[in-house]
Write a protein that holds these residues in place. Structure first.
Motif, PDB file in Angstrom:
ATOM      1  N   MET A   1       2.744  29.906 -49.023  1.00 44.76           N
ATOM      2  CA  MET A   1       1.916  30.798 -49.800  1.00 44.76           C
ATOM      3  C   MET A   1       2.606  31.156 -51.113  1.00 44.76           C
ATOM      4  SD  MET A   1       0.201  34.337 -48.618  1.00 44.76           S
ATOM      5  CE  MET A   1       1.232  35.640 -49.187  1.00 44.76           C
ATOM      6  N   PHE A   2       3.896  31.470 -51.033  1.00 43.88           N
ATOM      7  CA  PHE A   2       4.637  31.834 -52.244  1.00 43.88           C
ATOM      8  C   PHE A   2       5.546  30.681 -52.644  1.00 43.88           C
ATOM      9  CE2 PHE A   2       3.829  35.977 -50.199  1.00 43.88           C
ATOM     10  CZ  PHE A   2       3.098  36.569 -51.204  1.00 43.88           C
ATOM     11  N   GLY A   3       4.998  29.456 -52.699  1.00 41.80           N
ATOM     12  CA  GLY A   3       5.786  28.261 -52.989  1.00 41.80           C
ATOM     13  C   GLY A   3       6.376  28.257 -54.385  1.00 41.80           C
ATOM     14  N   ASN A   4       5.687  28.826 -55.377  1.00 39.54           N
ATOM     15  CA  ASN A   4       6.180  28.793 -56.745  1.00 39.54           C
ATOM     16  C   ASN A   4       6.882  30.087 -57.144  1.00 39.54           C
ATOM     17  OD1 ASN A   4       5.125  26.255 -57.051  1.00 39.54           O
ATOM     18  ND2 ASN A   4       3.170  26.998 -57.842  1.00 39.54           N
ATOM     19  N   ILE A   5       6.935  31.056 -56.240  1.00 35.68           N
ATOM     20  CA  ILE A   5       7.555  32.342 -56.555  1.00 35.68           C
ATOM     21  C   ILE A   5       8.882  32.431 -55.806  1.00 35.68           C
ATOM     22  CG2 ILE A   5       7.334  34.849 -56.378  1.00 35.68           C
ATOM     23  CD1 ILE A   5       4.331  34.513 -56.532  1.00 35.68           C
ATOM     24  N   GLY A   6       9.953  32.661 -56.542  1.00 31.39           N
ATOM     25  CA  GLY A   6      11.260  32.814 -55.926  1.00 31.39           C
ATOM     26  C   GLY A   6      11.478  34.248 -55.456  1.00 31.39           C
ATOM     27  N   TRP A   7      12.629  34.481 -54.829  1.00 37.62           N
ATOM     28  CA  TRP A   7      12.921  35.816 -54.295  1.00 37.62           C
ATOM     29  C   TRP A   7      13.043  36.851 -55.412  1.00 37.62           C
ATOM     30  CZ3 TRP A   7      11.997  37.234 -49.631  1.00 37.62           C
ATOM     31  CH2 TRP A   7      12.005  36.297 -48.614  1.00 37.62           C
ATOM     32  N   GLY A   8      13.602  36.460 -56.542  1.00 42.53           N
ATOM     33  CA  GLY A   8      13.742  37.401 -57.658  1.00 42.53           C
ATOM     34  C   GLY A   8      12.395  37.864 -58.181  1.00 42.53           C
ATOM     35  N   GLU A   9      11.491  36.905 -58.380  1.00 37.97           N
ATOM     36  CA  GLU A   9      10.149  37.262 -58.845  1.00 37.97           C
ATOM     37  C   GLU A   9       9.398  38.100 -57.818  1.00 37.97           C
ATOM     38  OE1 GLU A   9      11.219  34.079 -58.867  1.00 37.97           O
ATOM     39  OE2 GLU A   9      11.218  33.448 -60.970  1.00 37.97           O
TER      40      GLU A   9
END
Length: 133
Positions: A1-9
């Motif tokens: 689901m959050f494939g393009n969002i890293g932990w920082g974002e």
């Protein structure tokens, strides 16, 4: 689901949501978003299943061009051109014209039966291809 969002974002989004919504409304907003995502996923799955039921075997014929497009999305422009327009012959990009596989057509040999890649001797006229003229 959050494939393009890293932990920082993700942490920045969480802090922004906490500041905007406040700690008392954040759990309700998270619950609403998860329910909405689950419902959208169910609708998409139902629509896909309905298309499969109505189209039958033609559904796979519809999916084939889409899978080809998805394959092209991951390719570099050079790889796509080499694969689809030049039939895998990348000699135009590398400059290695001697290493490519000879074709079985009439262009593979000259008019005198000599391969097209051999150089002409001094003063020798190039062969004439009567089919091309």
């Amino acid at each position: 689901m959050f494939g393009n969002i890293g932990w920082g974002e993700f942490m920045i989004l969480l802090v922004a949501a906490l500041v905007i919504l406040g700690p008392e409304r954040l759990p309700g907003a998270v619950t609403w978003v998860t329910k909405a995502l689950r419902q959208v996923r169910e609708y998409a799955g139902g629509a896909t299943q309905q298309l499969k039921d109505e189209l039958g075997p033609e559904f796979e014929d519809l999916r084939k061009p889409l899978s080809d497009l998805n394959e092209l999305r991951g390719m570099t422009p050079r790889a796509a051109i080499t694969k689809h327009l030049l039939d895998g012959d990348d000699s135009i990009f590398t400059g290695n014209f001697d290493d490519r596989k000879p074709s079985s057509g009439p262009a593979s040999g000259g008019a005198a039966g000599r391969p097209a890649s051999s150089p002409l001797a001094d003063g020798e006229k190039p062969p004439i291809d009567f089919d091309a003229t």
